[in-house]
Design an enzyme around this catalytic site. Sequence first.
Site, PDB file in Angstrom:
ATOM      1  N   TYR A  60       0.858  -1.196   0.000  1.00  0.00           N
ATOM      2  CA  TYR A  60       0.000   0.000   0.000  1.00  0.00           C
ATOM      3  C   TYR A  60       0.896   1.249   0.000  1.00  0.00           C
ATOM      4  CZ  TYR A  60      -3.815  -3.173   1.404  1.00  0.00           C
ATOM      5  OH  TYR A  60      -4.729  -4.196   1.484  1.00  0.00           O
ATOM      6  N   HIS A 131      -0.180 -11.913   1.042  1.00  0.00           N
ATOM      7  CA  HIS A 131      -1.195 -11.126   0.331  1.00  0.00           C
ATOM      8  C   HIS A 131      -1.831 -11.933  -0.806  1.00  0.00           C
ATOM      9  CE1 HIS A 131      -1.965  -6.541  -0.304  1.00  0.00           C
ATOM     10  NE2 HIS A 131      -3.067  -7.226  -0.461  1.00  0.00           N
ATOM     11  N   LEU A 213     -17.552  -2.545   1.989  1.00  0.00           N
ATOM     12  CA  LEU A 213     -18.497  -1.560   1.440  1.00  0.00           C
ATOM     13  C   LEU A 213     -18.493  -1.630  -0.084  1.00  0.00           C
ATOM     14  CD1 LEU A 213     -17.466   1.413   3.767  1.00  0.00           C
ATOM     15  CD2 LEU A 213     -19.491  -0.043   3.991  1.00  0.00           C
ATOM     16  N   GLY A 214     -17.987  -2.734  -0.607  1.00  0.00           N
ATOM     17  CA  GLY A 214     -17.926  -2.853  -2.067  1.00  0.00           C
ATOM     18  C   GLY A 214     -17.093  -1.730  -2.659  1.00  0.00           C
ATOM     19  N   PHE A 217     -18.904   1.449  -3.471  1.00  0.00           N
ATOM     20  CA  PHE A 217     -20.040   1.422  -4.408  1.00  0.00           C
ATOM     21  C   PHE A 217     -21.366   1.199  -3.691  1.00  0.00           C
ATOM     22  CE2 PHE A 217     -16.893   0.865  -7.733  1.00  0.00           C
ATOM     23  CZ  PHE A 217     -17.462   1.591  -8.767  1.00  0.00           C
ATOM     24  N   GLY A 220     -23.855   4.219  -1.753  1.00  0.00           N
ATOM     25  CA  GLY A 220     -24.745   5.192  -2.386  1.00  0.00           C
ATOM     26  C   GLY A 220     -26.092   4.601  -2.731  1.00  0.00           C
TER      27      GLY A 220
HETATM   28  N1  LIG Z   1      -6.336  -8.525   1.056  1.00  0.00           N
HETATM   29  C1  LIG Z   1      -6.563  -7.827  -0.023  1.00  0.00           C
HETATM   30  O1  LIG Z   1      -6.215  -8.226  -1.129  1.00  0.00           O
HETATM   31  C2  LIG Z   1      -7.278  -6.508   0.083  1.00  0.00           C
HETATM   32  C3  LIG Z   1      -7.816  -5.918  -1.082  1.00  0.00           C
HETATM   33  C4  LIG Z   1      -8.487  -4.698  -0.943  1.00  0.00           C
HETATM   34  C5  LIG Z   1      -8.611  -4.105   0.311  1.00  0.00           C
HETATM   35  N2  LIG Z   1      -8.055  -4.695   1.407  1.00  0.00           N
HETATM   36  C6  LIG Z   1      -8.179  -4.091   2.764  1.00  0.00           C
HETATM   37  O2  LIG Z   1      -9.545  -3.845   3.047  1.00  0.00           O
HETATM   38  C7  LIG Z   1      -9.731  -2.475   3.394  1.00  0.00           C
HETATM   39  C8  LIG Z   1     -11.098  -1.991   2.982  1.00  0.00           C
HETATM   40  O3  LIG Z   1     -11.330  -2.211   1.599  1.00  0.00           O
HETATM   41  P1  LIG Z   1     -11.475  -1.013   0.531  1.00  0.00           P
HETATM   42  O4  LIG Z   1     -10.849   0.205   1.098  1.00  0.00           O
HETATM   43  O5  LIG Z   1     -11.012  -1.572  -0.748  1.00  0.00           O
HETATM   44  O6  LIG Z   1     -13.022  -0.853   0.335  1.00  0.00           O
HETATM   45  P2  LIG Z   1     -14.283  -0.492   1.269  1.00  0.00           P
HETATM   46  O7  LIG Z   1     -13.899  -0.432   2.697  1.00  0.00           O
HETATM   47  O8  LIG Z   1     -15.352  -1.418   0.846  1.00  0.00           O
HETATM   48  O9  LIG Z   1     -14.655   0.950   0.708  1.00  0.00           O
HETATM   49  C9  LIG Z   1     -13.830   2.065   0.849  1.00  0.00           C
HETATM   50  C10 LIG Z   1     -14.493   3.232   0.136  1.00  0.00           C
HETATM   51  O10 LIG Z   1     -15.745   3.508   0.759  1.00  0.00           O
HETATM   52  C11 LIG Z   1     -15.838   4.880   1.130  1.00  0.00           C
HETATM   53  N3  LIG Z   1     -16.475   4.908   2.460  1.00  0.00           N
HETATM   54  C12 LIG Z   1     -15.967   4.409   3.609  1.00  0.00           C
HETATM   55  N4  LIG Z   1     -16.857   4.583   4.627  1.00  0.00           N
HETATM   56  C13 LIG Z   1     -17.936   5.202   4.097  1.00  0.00           C
HETATM   57  C14 LIG Z   1     -19.162   5.653   4.638  1.00  0.00           C
HETATM   58  N5  LIG Z   1     -19.463   5.490   5.927  1.00  0.00           N
HETATM   59  N6  LIG Z   1     -20.045   6.259   3.788  1.00  0.00           N
HETATM   60  C15 LIG Z   1     -19.757   6.439   2.476  1.00  0.00           C
HETATM   61  N7  LIG Z   1     -18.604   6.034   1.900  1.00  0.00           N
HETATM   62  C16 LIG Z   1     -17.687   5.415   2.706  1.00  0.00           C
HETATM   63  C17 LIG Z   1     -14.411   5.379   1.188  1.00  0.00           C
HETATM   64  O11 LIG Z   1     -14.345   6.725   0.794  1.00  0.00           O
HETATM   65  P3  LIG Z   1     -13.690   7.848   1.779  1.00  0.00           P
HETATM   66  O12 LIG Z   1     -12.267   7.470   1.990  1.00  0.00           O
HETATM   67  O13 LIG Z   1     -13.845   9.098   1.004  1.00  0.00           O
HETATM   68  O14 LIG Z   1     -14.484   7.784   3.051  1.00  0.00           O
HETATM   69  C18 LIG Z   1     -13.687   4.501   0.162  1.00  0.00           C
HETATM   70  O15 LIG Z   1     -13.738   5.080  -1.106  1.00  0.00           O
HETATM   71  C19 LIG Z   1      -8.555  -1.767   2.685  1.00  0.00           C
HETATM   72  O16 LIG Z   1      -8.310  -0.510   3.261  1.00  0.00           O
HETATM   73  C20 LIG Z   1      -7.452  -2.759   2.885  1.00  0.00           C
HETATM   74  O17 LIG Z   1      -6.890  -2.625   4.181  1.00  0.00           O
HETATM   75  C21 LIG Z   1      -7.410  -5.892   1.311  1.00  0.00           C
END
Ligand SMILES: NC(=O)c1ccc[n+]([C@@H]2O[C@H](COP(=O)([O-])OP(=O)(O)OC[C@H]3O[C@@H](n4cnc5c(N)ncnc54)[C@H](OP(=O)(O)O)[C@@H]3O)[C@@H](O)[C@H]2O)c1
Length: 305
Positions: A60, A131, A213-214, A217, A220
């Site tokens: 990251y 990973h 949170l997809g 996506f 919204g």
């Molecule tokens: N093992 C793997 O291969 C892998 C792959 C992907 C991710 N991950 C881990 O999983 C974590 C989470 O996944 P992710 O960041 O991909 O996706 P996520 O948590 O599903 O979504 C993050 C997105 O949602 C928005 N968001 C967060 N909280 C919100 C809320 N309460 N209301 C509206 N929008 C909101 C954020 O925007 P804002 O920042 O503007 O709030 C960001 O754009 C990562 O940070 C990482 O540590 C691991």
Amino acid sequence: MSEVTDIRLKKIADLKVPSPGFGGMSVSNAYGKADDEQSKELLRHAIKLGVTFWDSADIYGCGHNEKLLGSVLAEGDNRSKVFLATKFGFVFDEETGRGNDEVRGDREYIRQAIENSIRRLGTTPDLYYQHRVDPKTPVEETYSALEELRKEGKIKHIGISEPSVESLKRAAKVAKISALQVEYSPWTTDIERNGLLATARELGITIVAYSPLGRGFLTGRFKSPTEFEEGGVTPAQLCLAWVAAQGEDIIPIPGTKSIERLEDNWASREVKFTSEELKEIRDVIDGLNIAGERYPDFRMKHIGK
Ligand SMILES: NC(=O)c1ccc[n+]([C@@H]2O[C@H](COP(=O)([O-])OP(=O)(O)OC[C@H]3O[C@@H](n4cnc5c(N)ncnc54)[C@H](OP(=O)(O)O)[C@@H]3O)[C@@H](O)[C@H]2O)c1
């Protein structure tokens, strides 16, 4: 599946950690530019709230994320309050910030990777994930090397991310695996059908649900707050509480750059579903017509190895 009575504390190995956790990827420019000083405030605020199950990875920001999280953990007694996870596997150059999408899981690489992560974090991680599984290296080599690190005290727990069922079973024969990190959310329920969830449960491995949170996506879904009743939950809270309600052994790790959304996500732990509501949500999910892959081809090729 038994009903989850408390979604606020989840079991990992012999510990209980607060849920939801915090996914660190966003604060290293994964979804648009992040500001380091604001991110540090966010991380301090997370600790104040009790959001202390943190997820990072060496890739990251090509080392940036581990350094940033490490700098906040170095303040006061912060380190003792956080359960810190990081990952290795994607090869990158820290100086140039470039990766070539190669994955390595051989013993020599793991030995270098952990030393680099410890240097950047300024501490040893509590949980160290592979990973992506490296198809060029026998899983047994990777996981016996990780087991050595665990015995040497360089890591406390071992995790695996996005493996095939077969790799997971082979890894668990040579190492004690505490966590399986996989994508899991109301629109990505593949693990319920591809055998990973069942295998993790058989082996007593906790599921850490990434992108719950997809990737934003799903947040919204509703267009206006007036669509909710007074005191109603936000779409993000609904997603996180639903993921957390799927098992005592499932921990969502949403990512955000914003304190306001961190608080929104943290409040999801207060959401309680009746069994009728859970059934209603499941019916909606089952009725979704989700098409397409989760990643572009160059990323999909590393999944399920
Ligand atoms: N093992 C793997 O291969 C892998 C792959 C992907 C991710 N991950 C881990 O999983 C974590 C989470 O996944 P992710 O960041 O991909 O996706 P996520 O948590 O599903 O979504 C993050 C997105 O949602 C928005 N968001 C967060 N909280 C919100 C809320 N309460 N209301 C509206 N929008 C909101 C954020 O925007 P804002 O920042 O503007 O709030 C960001 O754009 C990562 O940070 C990482 O540590 C691991």
